[in-house]
Design a protein around this motif. Structure first.
Motif, mmCIF file in Angstrom:
data_model
loop_
_atom_site.group_PDB
_atom_site.id
_atom_site.type_symbol
_atom_site.label_atom_id
_atom_site.label_comp_id
_atom_site.label_asym_id
_atom_site.label_seq_id
_atom_site.Cartn_x
_atom_site.Cartn_y
_atom_site.Cartn_z
ATOM 1 N N GLN A 13 0.961 -1.191 -0.136
ATOM 2 C CA GLN A 13 -0.168 -0.014 0.031
ATOM 3 C C GLN A 13 0.920 1.194 0.035
ATOM 4 O OE1 GLN A 13 -1.963 -1.086 3.621
ATOM 5 N NE2 GLN A 13 -1.168 0.374 4.819
ATOM 6 N N ALA A 14 0.219 2.353 -0.342
ATOM 7 C CA ALA A 14 1.029 3.580 -0.371
ATOM 8 C C ALA A 14 1.148 4.349 0.725
ATOM 9 C CB ALA A 14 0.449 4.399 -1.338
ATOM 10 N N CYS A 15 2.476 4.521 1.500
ATOM 11 C CA CYS A 15 2.528 5.452 2.602
ATOM 12 C C CYS A 15 2.297 6.832 2.016
ATOM 13 C CB CYS A 15 4.192 5.067 3.170
ATOM 14 S SG CYS A 15 4.294 3.551 3.487
ATOM 15 N N TYR A 17 3.675 9.709 2.956
ATOM 16 C CA TYR A 17 4.572 10.466 2.964
ATOM 17 C C TYR A 17 5.657 10.001 1.631
ATOM 18 C CZ TYR A 17 7.287 6.730 5.118
ATOM 19 O OH TYR A 17 7.542 5.510 5.339
ATOM 20 N N CYS A 18 5.407 9.022 1.022
ATOM 21 C CA CYS A 18 6.476 8.512 0.211
ATOM 22 C C CYS A 18 6.617 8.895 -1.133
ATOM 23 C CB CYS A 18 6.203 7.093 0.253
ATOM 24 S SG CYS A 18 7.531 6.126 -0.764
ATOM 25 N N PHE A 20 8.844 7.627 -3.452
ATOM 26 C CA PHE A 20 9.458 6.840 -4.424
ATOM 27 C C PHE A 20 8.894 6.339 -5.344
ATOM 28 C CE2 PHE A 20 12.309 5.560 -0.218
ATOM 29 C CZ PHE A 20 12.933 7.039 -0.578
ATOM 30 N N GLY A 60 10.336 1.033 -3.099
ATOM 31 C CA GLY A 60 9.483 -0.294 -3.272
ATOM 32 C C GLY A 60 9.774 -1.216 -1.851
ATOM 33 N N THR A 61 9.399 -2.488 -2.246
ATOM 34 C CA THR A 61 9.270 -3.271 -1.175
ATOM 35 C C THR A 61 9.767 -4.731 -1.723
ATOM 36 O OG1 THR A 61 7.351 -2.190 -0.150
ATOM 37 C CG2 THR A 61 7.985 -4.320 0.891
ATOM 38 N N ARG A 131 1.386 3.151 7.336
ATOM 39 C CA ARG A 131 2.176 2.084 7.176
ATOM 40 C C ARG A 131 1.451 0.658 7.222
ATOM 41 N NH1 ARG A 131 7.236 2.314 5.362
ATOM 42 N NH2 ARG A 131 7.750 0.433 6.595
#
Ligand code: SF4
Length: 385
Positions: A13-15, A17-18, A20, A60-61, A131
């Motif tokens: 999922q999209a944080c 503040y991010c 990237f 990413g993750t 998060r």
């Protein structure tokens, strides 16, 4: 060539503040891995050479990769590149992925360093930032990693979070220090263009913390980490037991690196290049055998500025001898003249052959850098030769 960076552009999922480059469309991961493997094989042919010092899977993750996907990527890497026997092999992970089975597999695949994105141990902060994990999962993931045999664990924390008191920040630091980590990266929250936090800030829904509060939290960070035996070696980075990030050192020392995957950057010593920041553009471009990257040759001035920006935020500082050999007498003279003023006022100091900024000033280096920069013609940024 120093190190390899692989960008895995997927997140659960999209944080908020991010900024990237990532996508949450996990159904596209297989198709992406097909093309990433192709890029790795191609780039390997273009860069035969010395063994690499580091491999870093970031995003990413990357911990979202299935065992099969990860094996295919690592297989392509090892077919295309060689690594030093003591190479640092890191994966960025989210706490919710780090169960014992997954960790054992990573250790068997040769990973010897984990970077765990914790960000905060307070549930309110985690929910505000959106998060994907809980505070309890964060703590358990570090313990699981240590149990699986990882001795080089680094954790990311964020400070300057709206609504977080300095006391809560100290609680985060105490909890991090109590865990078996060898390294901590702490970043001040920034409101990047296009993020939800930026949108909320513009609407007045979220207010950045005042500057004095940021500086206070930075001081608390230094105080707690130094007292716990960590060395503050770069503005955002602390290590204990000498476990500094070798991969980041490659960036900070201006050494060459090769980045693969969408949005990844590379540097060969004189030219900077970057891959397209689009998943579709990357996959389609690779399939069609078209270019997926752009490059620019850096001017001497740009390389000098890059060197100052990175080196002066480390405890080693900048090397005037390196400036002279890499960029020429004019740059060296300019640096010496300007640095002298900061040495006299005490914000810089001499460490061996190098000149460094005092660590307690690293958060506010902009005015020093502005003075040390030069314009296109080798003159100071204010036009004063
Ligand atoms: S998990 Fe990391 S890369 Fe993904 S959205 Fe959150 S901060 Fe960004």
């Amino acid at each position: 060539m120093g190190g390899i960076y692989i960008h895995i552009p997927f997140c659960r999922q999209a944080c908020r503040y991010c900024d990237f480059f990532f996508r949450v469309s996990l159904g596209h991961m297989d198709g992406f891995v097909d093309q990433l493997v192709q890029e790795i094989l191609l780039r390997g042919k273009e860069h035969p050479g010395d063994p690499m010092q580091t491999l870093y899977l970031g995003g990413g993750t990357p911990s979202l990769l299935s065992p099969g996907q990860l094996e295919r990527i690592l297989g392509a890497i090892h077919r295309s590149f060689t690594f030093r026997r003591d190479a640092e092999i890191t994966m960025e992970c989210n706490p919710d992925d780090l169960d014992p089975l997954f960790l054992d597999r990573l250790a068997n695949q040769g990973f010897n360093r984990l970077s765990i994105g914790v960000q905060s141990f307070h549930e309110r902060d985690l929910q505000l930032m959106r998060r994907s994990h809980s505070s309890e999962q964060a703590e358990r993931s570090v313990k699981n990693a240590a149990t699986a045999g990882f001795e080089n664990i680094t954790m990311d924390l964020i400070y300057g979070i709206p609504g977080q008191s300095s006391f809560e920040w100290e609680e985060n630091l105490a909890r991090a220090i109590s865990l078996p980590i060898a390294h901590l990266s702490a970043y001040h929250l920034t409101f990047e263009n296009g993020t939800v936090f930026d949108h909320w800030r513009k609407k007045g829904r979220l207010l950045p913390v005042p500057e004095e509060e940021s500086l206070h939290q930075y001081e608390l960070l230094r105080e707690h980490l130094l007292a716990a035996g960590f060395e503050h070696y770069e503005i955002s980075n602390f290590a204990r037991g000498g476990k500094m990030s070798e991969h980041n050192m490659i960036y900070w020392n201006g050494m060459p690196y090769l980045g693969m995957g969408p949005s990844a950057h590379s540097f060969d010593g004189t030219a900077r290049s970057w891959n397209i920041s689009s998943l579709k553009g990357y996959v389609d471009g690779m399939k069609a055998g078209k270019g997926i990257s752009q490059a620019e040759i850096l001017t001497t001035q740009e390389r000098y500025h890059d060197y100052l920006i990175t080196s002066l935020r480390t405890r080693w500082g900048a090397d005037p001898g390196h400036i002279q050999t890499q960029f020429g007498d004019e740059f060296r003279d300019h640096f010496d003249r300007k640095a002298r003023l900061f040495l006299e006022e005490g914000s810089m100091w001499i460490t061996g052959q190098r000149v460094a900024i005092q660590p307690n000033r690293w958060l506010i280096t902009d005015h020093i850098l502005r003075e040390l920069f030069v314009d296109q013609h080798g003159h100071s940024s204010h036009g004063v030769p």
